[in-house]
Design a protein around this motif. Sequence first.
Motif, PDB file in Angstrom:
ATOM      1  N   ALA A  32       0.872  -1.185   0.000  1.00  0.00           N
ATOM      2  CA  ALA A  32       0.000   0.000   0.000  1.00  0.00           C
ATOM      3  C   ALA A  32       0.907   1.232   0.000  1.00  0.00           C
ATOM      4  CB  ALA A  32      -0.940  -0.041   1.191  1.00  0.00           C
ATOM      5  N   GLY A  33       0.961   1.981   1.101  1.00  0.00           N
ATOM      6  CA  GLY A  33       1.856   3.137   1.151  1.00  0.00           C
ATOM      7  C   GLY A  33       3.313   2.738   1.350  1.00  0.00           C
ATOM      8  N   HIS A  35       4.992   2.329   3.991  1.00  0.00           N
ATOM      9  CA  HIS A  35       5.774   2.945   5.070  1.00  0.00           C
ATOM     10  C   HIS A  35       5.855   2.121   6.351  1.00  0.00           C
ATOM     11  CE1 HIS A  35       6.847   6.125   2.534  1.00  0.00           C
ATOM     12  NE2 HIS A  35       7.260   6.918   3.506  1.00  0.00           N
ATOM     13  N   HIS A  79      -3.011  11.638   4.963  1.00  0.00           N
ATOM     14  CA  HIS A  79      -3.111  13.015   4.487  1.00  0.00           C
ATOM     15  C   HIS A  79      -4.509  13.294   3.931  1.00  0.00           C
ATOM     16  CE1 HIS A  79      -1.460  16.787   2.918  1.00  0.00           C
ATOM     17  NE2 HIS A  79      -2.154  16.567   1.826  1.00  0.00           N
ATOM     18  N   LEU A  99      -3.526  13.170  12.882  1.00  0.00           N
ATOM     19  CA  LEU A  99      -2.557  14.245  13.168  1.00  0.00           C
ATOM     20  C   LEU A  99      -1.447  13.784  14.112  1.00  0.00           C
ATOM     21  CD1 LEU A  99      -4.852  17.378  13.547  1.00  0.00           C
ATOM     22  CD2 LEU A  99      -2.984  17.093  11.898  1.00  0.00           C
ATOM     23  N   ASP A 103       4.757  11.787  10.727  1.00  0.00           N
ATOM     24  CA  ASP A 103       5.106  13.148  10.308  1.00  0.00           C
ATOM     25  C   ASP A 103       4.494  13.404   8.933  1.00  0.00           C
ATOM     26  OD1 ASP A 103       6.840  12.151   8.213  1.00  0.00           O
ATOM     27  OD2 ASP A 103       8.329  11.721   9.741  1.00  0.00           O
ATOM     28  N   PRO A 104       4.595  14.633   8.421  1.00  0.00           N
ATOM     29  CA  PRO A 104       3.886  14.931   7.161  1.00  0.00           C
ATOM     30  C   PRO A 104       4.244  13.969   6.023  1.00  0.00           C
ATOM     31  CG  PRO A 104       4.714  16.957   8.143  1.00  0.00           C
ATOM     32  CD  PRO A 104       5.248  15.833   8.981  1.00  0.00           C
ATOM     33  N   GLN A 105       5.528  13.680   5.837  1.00  0.00           N
ATOM     34  CA  GLN A 105       5.905  12.810   4.720  1.00  0.00           C
ATOM     35  C   GLN A 105       5.249  11.443   4.849  1.00  0.00           C
ATOM     36  OE1 GLN A 105       7.964  15.046   6.122  1.00  0.00           O
ATOM     37  NE2 GLN A 105       9.862  15.321   4.987  1.00  0.00           N
ATOM     38  N   VAL A 106       5.293  10.877   6.054  1.00  0.00           N
ATOM     39  CA  VAL A 106       4.719   9.547   6.262  1.00  0.00           C
ATOM     40  C   VAL A 106       3.210   9.588   6.040  1.00  0.00           C
ATOM     41  CG1 VAL A 106       4.404   7.665   7.925  1.00  0.00           C
ATOM     42  CG2 VAL A 106       6.582   8.884   7.838  1.00  0.00           C
ATOM     43  N   ARG A 107       2.567  10.694   6.417  1.00  0.00           N
ATOM     44  CA  ARG A 107       1.111  10.778   6.252  1.00  0.00           C
ATOM     45  C   ARG A 107       0.690  10.920   4.781  1.00  0.00           C
ATOM     46  NH1 ARG A 107       1.545  13.854  11.233  1.00  0.00           N
ATOM     47  NH2 ARG A 107       1.584  15.798  10.051  1.00  0.00           N
ATOM     48  N   TYR A 108       1.575  11.448   3.932  1.00  0.00           N
ATOM     49  CA  TYR A 108       1.255  11.496   2.499  1.00  0.00           C
ATOM     50  C   TYR A 108       1.256  10.086   1.909  1.00  0.00           C
ATOM     51  CZ  TYR A 108       2.218  16.563   1.836  1.00  0.00           C
ATOM     52  OH  TYR A 108       2.203  17.940   1.860  1.00  0.00           O
ATOM     53  N   ALA A 109       2.075   9.202   2.482  1.00  0.00           N
ATOM     54  CA  ALA A 109       2.235   7.862   1.907  1.00  0.00           C
ATOM     55  C   ALA A 109       1.363   6.826   2.593  1.00  0.00           C
ATOM     56  CB  ALA A 109       3.700   7.437   1.992  1.00  0.00           C
TER      57      ALA A 109
END
Lengths: 287, 166
Positions: A32-33, A35, A79, A99, A103-109
């Motif tokens: 999937a992502g 991560h 995200h 939230l 972190d932001p990068q991980v949440r995009y993926a």
Amino acid sequence: MIPGSFAYHRPSSVQEAVALLADLGTEARALAGGHSLIPMMKLRLAAPDNLVDLAGIKELKSIRADGGDIVIGAMTTQHEVLASDLLTQKIPILRETALQIADPQVRYAGTLGGNVANGDPGNDMPAVMLCLGAAYQVTGKSGERRIAAREFYQGAYFTALEPGEILTAIRIRVPATGHGYGYEKLKRKIGDYATAAAAVVLTMTGGTVASCSIGLTNVAETPLWAEAAANILVGSSLNAATVKRAVAAAEAITAPATDSRGPAIYRTKMAGVMLARALAHARSRAS
Amino acid sequence: MAKIQIAMTVNGEAVEALAEPRTLLIHFLREQLNLTGPHIGCDTSHCGACTVDLDGKSMKSCTVFAVQASGAEIRTIEGMAAADGTLHALQEGFREMHGLQCGFCTPGMIVRAYRLLQENPNPTETEIRFGIAGNLCRCTGYQNIVKAIQYAAAKLNGVPLQEAAE
Ligand SMILES: Cc1cc2nc3c(=O)[nH]c(=O)nc-3n(C[C@H](O)[C@H](O)[C@H](O)COP(=O)(O)OP(=O)(O)OC[C@H]3O[C@@H](n4cnc5c(N)ncnc54)[C@H](O)[C@@H]3O)c2cc1C
Ligand code: FES
Ligand code: FES
């Protein structure tokens, strides 16, 4: 760190993905992502010989209302959860939890489906799904079925998902209008997994708790649904003595590991502290 | 495993190269495309030094296979300045506000901050700190990185920042 070799597949439909997983055998994995999976592959803790990337399957990316439920496609990223007005309005605990993930990068993926299918007790969304009474829609070669989140987690990285099955969507009954909620997570630093965390959804009528559900993260091999603790609170005004009894009941079902996040007894106590905070937060939000 | 042809757009240019499916995007960029701006800091998905912009998302390229990025639009630090060499407002901000010391984290910081400002052109200090939480810096203490991003936001909004670096 270089992962082991694998063959890469990118199906464009659920049917194709399920057929591939069935044909490729037990060492094939859905991607999937990536991560959680890719870090494990870099450490060679996972070495699938085939990866079936779900990113090309459009039907897995949607957030929609279906009667009194909301159905979230498995490939919806954290995200996208944060960006969804529908979710923020109807099931705000998802936003509060997202939230606090990484972190932001991980949440995009990272995807919601990957987060709940992974089976890592450190993941934050599973306890929230137990709290909400969510159901997971899965598809395998022999067809579709629905599994209650509360029956899904069997051990660390061990779930009710059969080999070859993929999770396609998460179905959540929208909590009552005016419900209170809270996800409280203790972590050593931003981006860390929980030392302990607690999810609460409750409703109040005339100053007493009408309904309450509690989930706990990372204080056992699986996420925990603290049913007995929640039952103690129903009918109470959330007065200190009752909260104390509920916290004790929740602590009693924990069985955390002693690890870099602290000794077991500390993590149990922190689960109690997080629960008390989540209850207070939920109460302040309930109307 | 046999190599496969992987095509993507990097900094506005169509590129194509052979790589194994297990090749991570960071290695593809650095070793196949000679783009050594994105750095490998931790190699464990924590530090953000490898951050690139991938289809409008900030990504840790040490945690993505190149093949997953087939057909994607990627921007690295090499693609931030204008063709004539004029620095991007963020690059200028990092220079003016002393947003770097050793500079190792800087390519990831700038590429991440680029996406942050695309999504939120006028962030508060708290939003900047939360927005760069996936990028670690071992030198600066972040103070001047935050100022550098504020400088860039102000410049892009046409209202120059009055504050000085610390
Ligand atoms: C630095 C860092 C910090 C993190 N911090 C947190 C945190 O605080 N809290 C948290 O919850 N998570 C955290 N994570 C994990 C992150 O949220 C992952 O993205 C998430 O756990 C998995 O989602 P994914 O989409 O990346 O799944 P993948 O890594 O692609 O997959 C994970 C597993 O689930 C299986 N899988 C995935 N999707 C499906 C599907 N649809 N059907 C069947 N099986 C499937 C895969 O085969 C694999 O075994 C962190 C990750 C990193 C790198
Ligand atoms: S090298 Fe990718 S996050 Fe550190
Ligand atoms: S300037 Fe050295 S790590 Fe950030």
